[in-house]
Design an enzyme around this catalytic site. Structure first.
Site, PDB file in Angstrom:
ATOM      1  N   GLU A 110      48.729  39.415-134.893  1.00 41.66           N
ATOM      2  CA  GLU A 110      47.635  38.581-134.410  1.00 41.66           C
ATOM      3  C   GLU A 110      47.275  38.928-132.964  1.00 41.66           C
ATOM      4  O   GLU A 110      48.131  39.326-132.172  1.00 41.66           O
ATOM      5  CB  GLU A 110      48.006  37.106-134.540  1.00 41.66           C
ATOM      6  CG  GLU A 110      48.148  36.715-136.014  1.00 41.66           C
ATOM      7  CD  GLU A 110      48.295  35.214-136.249  1.00 41.66           C
ATOM      8  OE1 GLU A 110      47.695  34.723-137.214  1.00 41.66           O
ATOM      9  OE2 GLU A 110      49.019  34.546-135.484  1.00 41.66           O
TER      10      GLU A 110
ATOM     11  N   CYS B 160      44.814  38.578-125.525  1.00 40.87           N
ATOM     12  CA  CYS B 160      46.271  38.523-125.639  1.00 40.87           C
ATOM     13  C   CYS B 160      46.685  39.441-126.792  1.00 40.87           C
ATOM     14  O   CYS B 160      46.297  39.228-127.942  1.00 40.87           O
ATOM     15  CB  CYS B 160      46.679  37.075-125.904  1.00 40.87           C
ATOM     16  SG  CYS B 160      48.432  36.876-126.157  1.00 40.87           S
TER      17      CYS B 160
ATOM     18  N   CYS C 288      59.337  39.756-133.731  1.00 42.05           N
ATOM     19  CA  CYS C 288      60.089  39.881-132.483  1.00 42.05           C
ATOM     20  C   CYS C 288      61.571  39.719-132.812  1.00 42.05           C
ATOM     21  O   CYS C 288      61.936  38.923-133.669  1.00 42.05           O
ATOM     22  CB  CYS C 288      59.655  38.810-131.488  1.00 42.05           C
ATOM     23  SG  CYS C 288      60.371  39.049-129.848  1.00 42.05           S
TER      24      CYS C 288
ATOM     25  N   CYS D 251      64.000  33.826-129.252  1.00 35.21           N
ATOM     26  CA  CYS D 251      63.885  32.679-128.336  1.00 35.21           C
ATOM     27  C   CYS D 251      63.729  31.436-129.211  1.00 35.21           C
ATOM     28  O   CYS D 251      62.928  31.416-130.148  1.00 35.21           O
ATOM     29  CB  CYS D 251      62.713  32.848-127.386  1.00 35.21           C
ATOM     30  SG  CYS D 251      62.928  34.288-126.314  1.00 35.21           S
TER      31      CYS D 251
ATOM     32  N   CYS E  44      50.368  29.931-126.904  1.00 30.11           N
ATOM     33  CA  CYS E  44      51.607  30.680-126.616  1.00 30.11           C
ATOM     34  C   CYS E  44      52.680  30.367-127.648  1.00 30.11           C
ATOM     35  O   CYS E  44      52.975  29.212-127.910  1.00 30.11           O
ATOM     36  CB  CYS E  44      52.183  30.280-125.264  1.00 30.11           C
ATOM     37  SG  CYS E  44      51.147  30.674-123.900  1.00 30.11           S
TER      38      CYS E  44
HETATM   39  N1  SAH Z   1      58.121  38.473-125.484  1.00 31.36           N
HETATM   40  C1  SAH Z   1      57.307  38.197-124.336  1.00 31.36           C
HETATM   41  C2  SAH Z   1      55.933  37.614-124.730  1.00 31.36           C
HETATM   42  C3  SAH Z   1      56.073  36.262-125.345  1.00 31.36           C
HETATM   43  S1  SAH Z   1      54.709  35.177-125.538  1.00 31.36           S
HETATM   44  C4  SAH Z   1      58.027  37.257-123.425  1.00 31.36           C
HETATM   45  O1  SAH Z   1      59.090  36.752-123.791  1.00 31.36           O
HETATM   46  O2  SAH Z   1      57.571  37.051-122.294  1.00 31.36           O
HETATM   47  C5  SAH Z   1      54.240  34.614-123.975  1.00 31.36           C
HETATM   48  C6  SAH Z   1      54.889  33.339-123.444  1.00 31.36           C
HETATM   49  O3  SAH Z   1      54.812  32.226-124.329  1.00 31.36           O
HETATM   50  C7  SAH Z   1      56.356  33.546-123.140  1.00 31.36           C
HETATM   51  O4  SAH Z   1      56.655  33.032-121.869  1.00 31.36           O
HETATM   52  C8  SAH Z   1      57.009  32.722-124.199  1.00 31.36           C
HETATM   53  O5  SAH Z   1      58.310  32.356-123.839  1.00 31.36           O
HETATM   54  C9  SAH Z   1      56.061  31.563-124.325  1.00 31.36           C
HETATM   55  N2  SAH Z   1      56.236  30.775-125.548  1.00 31.36           N
HETATM   56  C10 SAH Z   1      56.808  31.163-126.706  1.00 31.36           C
HETATM   57  N3  SAH Z   1      56.788  30.152-127.596  1.00 31.36           N
HETATM   58  C11 SAH Z   1      56.203  29.104-127.003  1.00 31.36           C
HETATM   59  C12 SAH Z   1      55.864  27.790-127.430  1.00 31.36           C
HETATM   60  N4  SAH Z   1      56.126  27.375-128.659  1.00 31.36           N
HETATM   61  N5  SAH Z   1      55.238  26.978-126.549  1.00 31.36           N
HETATM   62  C13 SAH Z   1      54.928  27.429-125.303  1.00 31.36           C
HETATM   63  N6  SAH Z   1      55.203  28.662-124.863  1.00 31.36           N
HETATM   64  C14 SAH Z   1      55.835  29.496-125.691  1.00 31.36           C
END
Ligand code: SAH
Length: 398
Positions: free
Chosen positions: A131, A144, A151, A155, A372
């Site tokens: 996406e 974006c 991934c 996390c 995000c």
């Molecule tokens: N792998 C990269 C890009 C991730 S997406 C990274 O870890 O930075 C971009 C941001 O969105 C990251 O800071 C991630 O931690 C955050 N994110 C992921 N899931 C989320 C959620 N459910 N709510 C808010 N932010 C989120």
């Protein structure tokens, strides 16, 4: 016989993206994190930057400036049909069509949000789906971009993680997302963020290659200040990035101490804060205008107290920083709740009083799951995660 009537004898599989060769995968940590091969299809010119296409043309006995023009046709003018590239000799156009290709990810679904955000689902040659999100905001339009199919980092608050991991994207699959967004807008986006699906630094070579094309004036012409790579903090890759790219850096911090960050961002167990923070500081050293953007997802009663704010202030002392507070975007089964708005604001004020720059990120496109951490695509999970969303992220990946 004009040189350009020779059919190209070279398959692109052997031609590496321009910047790739410099980065042999000698680093053990990176090898673990990039376990599956990128999906570069043989012969796809979209996988090459301008220098790569020029080199290819040279090897084919063609004039490199034809390669430069071809690169411009693809990225600046959005033209993919060789026969329409009117400043290339006719014989060369025919030869290119015979031996090489220009394959983009295919847009299979577009979802518009009430707030102007648009989300595209794109299908790749092997049927995986990723996406991409376009976010208009005043005179800015941010795209974006995803860097991996799924991934592997697990996390615990991110729905992409729940899909598992399949493979890295190729240069062409990353820049192809920018190509589509540029066509949809009628101009290149003003800003690009590598914040979609995946961990960009776990797909180092392809991401660096694609960012080079984003910056190239013959392609999308974005300045280093308008491209932001977001990482969960793979420290060796961060050090390496500093040697070859000057884009802006966002780091997913989410916790001010190792105990909590180990839970939220499991890669912290491998690269803890005492390694991560100095590496980030070094990344921007020497450029007084630069700051690290720290992303901090606001999780109700977990990381949002005054004590957490104080610890954060201590942690970032002496690091030119900007805090980006992200209200948690929910997804089914996450088990987390966002901090209430007043708590987020109190947390922000606490940071501001200490002199830290802090903003609350606007939630965009949440009605279409484009915010995000909500991007999912269609991932055929090839990772063998050992113990669900909170388990080890990297060790369980083939
Ligand atoms: N792998 C990269 C890009 C991730 S997406 C990274 O870890 O930075 C971009 C941001 O969105 C990251 O800071 C991630 O931690 C955050 N994110 C992921 N899931 C989320 C959620 N459910 N709510 C808010 N932010 C989120």
């Amino acid at each position: 016989m004009p040189a350009d009537s020779d059919a190209p004898r070279l398959a692109l599989a052997s031609a590496r993206p321009g910047s790739g060769d410099r980065f042999a995968r000698e680093d053990a940590a990176l090898a673990v994190l990039s376990p599956l091969n990128a999906g570069a299809a043989p012969g796809n010119l979209l996988d090459l930057d301008c220098a790569g296409i020029e080199a290819l043309f040279r090897e084919m006995g063609q004039k490199p400036f034809h390669g430069r023009n071809l690169f411009k046709w693809i990225h600046k003018h959005g033209v993919l049909a060789f026969e329409a590239m009117t400043d290339l000799p006719k014989g060369l156009r025919a030869a290119l069509a015979e031996g090489l290709s220009l394959r983009l990810p295919e847009v299979v679904r577009e979802q518009p949000s009430w707030d102007g955000t648009r989300k595209w689902m794109m299908e790749l040659a092997d049927g995986q789906r990723i996406e991409t999100v376009l976010i208009p905001d005043g005179h800015r339009t941010t795209v974006c971009v995803s860097s991996q199919v799924g991934c592997a980092l697990n996390c615990s608050f991110c729905s992409t993680a729940q899909q598992g991991f399949n493979r890295n994207l190729s240069v062409g699959e990353i820049i192809g997302q920018v190509w589509h967004a540029t066509r949809a807008l009628g101009r290149p986006p003003s800003n690009l963020v590598l914040m979609g699906m995946g961990e960009p630094l776990a797909n180092f070579e392809a991401v660096v290659g694609a960012m080079g094309i984003m910056q190239d004036d013959l392609a999308y012409g974005l300045s280093k200040y308008r491209i932001t790579l977001s990482t969960s903090g793979i420290v060796p890759a961060l050090r390496r990035l500093r040697e070859c790219s000057d884009v802006s850096l966002a780091v997913s911090l989410h916790a001010p101490d190792n105990a909590l960050r180990d839970q939220l961002v499991p890669i912290n167990r491998k690269y803890p804060l005492e390694e991560l923070v100095p590496a980030c500081k070094a990344f921007i050293a020497g450029d007084k205008r630069r700051k690290i953007t720290w992303e901090y997802v606001m999780l109700d009663s977990l990381n949002d107290s005054d004590a957490h704010a104080k610890a954060l202030i201590r942690l970032l002392e002496g690091v030119p920083s900007k805090l980006n507070l992200i209200p948690f975007n929910p997804f089914p089964g996450s088990g987390y709740r966002s901090s209430p708005t007043e708590r987020i604001e109190a947390f922000r004020q606490r940071l501001l009083r200490s002199g830290l720059m802090a903003v609350t990120r606007k939630t965009r496109g949440d009605d279409i799951d484009a915010a995000c951490g909500q991007l999912v695509g269609r991932v055929h999970d090839r990772s063998r995660r050992l113990s669900g969303p909170h388990g080890p992220a990297v060790e369980g990946t083939r």
